[in-house]
Design a protein around this motif. Structure first.
Motif, PDB file in Angstrom:
ATOM      1  N   VAL A  49       0.851  -1.194   0.000  1.00 46.56           N
ATOM      2  CA  VAL A  49       0.000   0.000   0.000  1.00 46.56           C
ATOM      3  C   VAL A  49       0.889   1.248   0.000  1.00 46.56           C
ATOM      4  N   ALA A  50       1.965   1.237   0.774  1.00 47.33           N
ATOM      5  CA  ALA A  50       2.889   2.380   0.832  1.00 47.33           C
ATOM      6  C   ALA A  50       3.532   2.644  -0.529  1.00 47.33           C
ATOM      7  N   ALA A  51       3.825   1.581  -1.291  1.00 44.70           N
ATOM      8  CA  ALA A  51       4.398   1.761  -2.633  1.00 44.70           C
ATOM      9  C   ALA A  51       3.444   2.547  -3.520  1.00 44.70           C
ATOM     10  N   LEU A  52       2.173   2.250  -3.450  1.00 44.25           N
ATOM     11  CA  LEU A  52       1.179   3.005  -4.217  1.00 44.25           C
ATOM     12  C   LEU A  52       1.148   4.456  -3.750  1.00 44.25           C
ATOM     13  N   GLU A  53       1.202   4.662  -2.461  1.00 48.11           N
ATOM     14  CA  GLU A  53       1.080   6.015  -1.920  1.00 48.11           C
ATOM     15  C   GLU A  53       2.302   6.875  -2.187  1.00 48.11           C
ATOM     16  N   ARG A  54       3.384   6.288  -2.714  1.00 48.72           N
ATOM     17  CA  ARG A  54       4.572   7.069  -3.091  1.00 48.72           C
ATOM     18  C   ARG A  54       4.421   7.732  -4.455  1.00 48.72           C
ATOM     19  N   VAL A  55       3.362   7.445  -5.183  1.00 48.94           N
ATOM     20  CA  VAL A  55       3.127   8.125  -6.461  1.00 48.94           C
ATOM     21  C   VAL A  55       2.972   9.612  -6.154  1.00 48.94           C
ATOM     22  N   ASP A  56       3.725  10.449  -6.862  1.00 48.87           N
ATOM     23  CA  ASP A  56       3.776  11.884  -6.550  1.00 48.87           C
ATOM     24  C   ASP A  56       2.467  12.625  -6.785  1.00 48.87           C
ATOM     25  N   ASP A  57       1.784  12.298  -7.833  1.00 48.45           N
ATOM     26  CA  ASP A  57       0.578  13.022  -8.223  1.00 48.45           C
ATOM     27  C   ASP A  57      -0.665  12.364  -7.641  1.00 48.45           C
ATOM     28  N   PRO A  58      -1.793  13.068  -7.682  1.00 45.29           N
ATOM     29  CA  PRO A  58      -3.057  12.368  -7.409  1.00 45.29           C
ATOM     30  C   PRO A  58      -3.150  11.181  -8.361  1.00 45.29           C
ATOM     31  N   ALA A  59      -3.580  10.052  -7.859  1.00 41.88           N
ATOM     32  CA  ALA A  59      -3.506   8.824  -8.646  1.00 41.88           C
ATOM     33  C   ALA A  59      -4.854   8.132  -8.767  1.00 41.88           C
ATOM     34  N   VAL A  60      -5.008   7.424  -9.868  1.00 39.85           N
ATOM     35  CA  VAL A  60      -6.110   6.495 -10.076  1.00 39.85           C
ATOM     36  C   VAL A  60      -5.453   5.133 -10.275  1.00 39.85           C
ATOM     37  N   PRO A  61      -5.324   4.354  -9.194  1.00 43.83           N
ATOM     38  CA  PRO A  61      -4.660   3.062  -9.326  1.00 43.83           C
ATOM     39  C   PRO A  61      -5.525   2.056 -10.080  1.00 43.83           C
ATOM     40  N   ALA A  62      -4.857   1.224 -10.862  1.00 46.80           N
ATOM     41  CA  ALA A  62      -5.537   0.167 -11.608  1.00 46.80           C
ATOM     42  C   ALA A  62      -4.753  -1.117 -11.425  1.00 46.80           C
ATOM     43  N   GLY A  63      -5.463  -2.208 -11.189  1.00 45.67           N
ATOM     44  CA  GLY A  63      -4.786  -3.485 -11.024  1.00 45.67           C
ATOM     45  C   GLY A  63      -5.777  -4.622 -11.061  1.00 45.67           C
ATOM     46  N   ARG A  64      -5.232  -5.830 -11.092  1.00 46.81           N
ATOM     47  CA  ARG A  64      -6.076  -7.019 -11.066  1.00 46.81           C
ATOM     48  C   ARG A  64      -5.556  -7.934  -9.971  1.00 46.81           C
ATOM     49  N   ILE A  70      -4.710  -3.812  -2.796  1.00 42.18           N
ATOM     50  CA  ILE A  70      -3.766  -2.753  -2.403  1.00 42.18           C
ATOM     51  C   ILE A  70      -4.402  -1.384  -2.684  1.00 42.18           C
ATOM     52  N   ALA A  71      -4.966  -1.231  -3.864  1.00 43.80           N
ATOM     53  CA  ALA A  71      -5.609   0.039  -4.214  1.00 43.80           C
ATOM     54  C   ALA A  71      -6.723   0.364  -3.237  1.00 43.80           C
ATOM     55  N   GLY A  72      -7.497  -0.631  -2.875  1.00 43.63           N
ATOM     56  CA  GLY A  72      -8.593  -0.417  -1.932  1.00 43.63           C
ATOM     57  C   GLY A  72      -8.126  -0.152  -0.522  1.00 43.63           C
ATOM     58  N   GLY A  73      -6.900  -0.540  -0.205  1.00 42.80           N
ATOM     59  CA  GLY A  73      -6.369  -0.358   1.141  1.00 42.80           C
ATOM     60  C   GLY A  73      -5.779   1.012   1.407  1.00 42.80           C
ATOM     61  N   SER A  74      -5.592   1.791   0.366  1.00 41.90           N
ATOM     62  CA  SER A  74      -5.004   3.112   0.552  1.00 41.90           C
ATOM     63  C   SER A  74      -6.023   4.069   1.145  1.00 41.90           C
ATOM     64  N   ARG A  75      -5.582   4.868   2.084  1.00 35.00           N
ATOM     65  CA  ARG A  75      -6.430   5.912   2.669  1.00 35.00           C
ATOM     66  C   ARG A  75      -5.892   7.300   2.309  1.00 35.00           C
ATOM     67  N   SER A  76      -4.981   7.340   1.339  1.00 41.04           N
ATOM     68  CA  SER A  76      -4.365   8.592   0.926  1.00 41.04           C
ATOM     69  C   SER A  76      -5.377   9.494   0.217  1.00 41.04           C
ATOM     70  N   ASP A  77      -5.316  10.784   0.505  1.00 41.43           N
ATOM     71  CA  ASP A  77      -6.159  11.761  -0.185  1.00 41.43           C
ATOM     72  C   ASP A  77      -5.795  11.871  -1.661  1.00 41.43           C
ATOM     73  N   ARG A  78      -4.588  11.429  -2.016  1.00 42.97           N
ATOM     74  CA  ARG A  78      -4.151  11.510  -3.413  1.00 42.97           C
ATOM     75  C   ARG A  78      -4.753  10.404  -4.278  1.00 42.97           C
ATOM     76  N   VAL A  79      -5.305   9.359  -3.671  1.00 42.89           N
ATOM     77  CA  VAL A  79      -5.970   8.307  -4.440  1.00 42.89           C
ATOM     78  C   VAL A  79      -7.383   8.794  -4.728  1.00 42.89           C
ATOM     79  N   LYS A  80      -7.647   9.122  -5.983  1.00 44.12           N
ATOM     80  CA  LYS A  80      -8.893   9.792  -6.371  1.00 44.12           C
ATOM     81  C   LYS A  80      -9.994   8.842  -6.816  1.00 44.12           C
ATOM     82  N   ALA A  81      -9.636   7.666  -7.246  1.00 45.35           N
ATOM     83  CA  ALA A  81     -10.607   6.670  -7.716  1.00 45.35           C
ATOM     84  C   ALA A  81      -9.871   5.338  -7.776  1.00 45.35           C
ATOM     85  N   LEU A  82     -10.594   4.272  -7.983  1.00 46.52           N
ATOM     86  CA  LEU A  82     -10.000   2.946  -8.089  1.00 46.52           C
ATOM     87  C   LEU A  82     -10.507   2.269  -9.351  1.00 46.52           C
TER      88      LEU A  82
END
Length: 98
Positions: A49-64, A70-82
């Motif tokens: 989850v921390a690896a995802l949260e190191r993305v510098d910009d607001p992010a829309v994570p995508a994965g399978r 991991i994407a669902g586990g982030s509580r970062s304000d920079r994660v804008k959608a999943l």
């Protein structure tokens, strides 16, 4: 296609690396979407989850599969959608494994 979107953060699955999203990321960039691939260690859920949260910009994570969790586990304000591509999407109290 919407081009004022946050960075698309493509997350690989086990037994793969970020290159597994190479073609999808290329097409997204051609449509004006900034993309990055997130390196997942698979050592511990919190580390991933921390690896995802190191993305510098607001992010829309995508994965399978696991990256979807991991994407669902982030509580970062920079994660804008999943974006879950056939991903695990456990409820908050559900276990990832039994």
């Amino acid at each position: 296609m919407m081009t004022n979107v946050s960075t698309a953060a493509w997350m690989h699955r086990a037994w793969a690396d970020g290159s597994s999203w190479k073609e999808v990321a290329r097409q997204a960039r051609q449509n004006g979407i900034k993309t990055v691939t997130s390196s997942i260690s698979f050592t511990a859920y919190a580390d991933d989850v921390a690896a995802l949260e190191r993305v510098d910009d607001p992010a829309v994570p995508a994965g399978r599969a696991y990256p979807g969790a991991i994407a669902g586990g982030s509580r970062s304000d920079r994660v804008k959608a999943l974006v879950h591509a056939a991903a695990l999407a456990p409820d908050e109290r559900d276990a990832l494994a039994h």
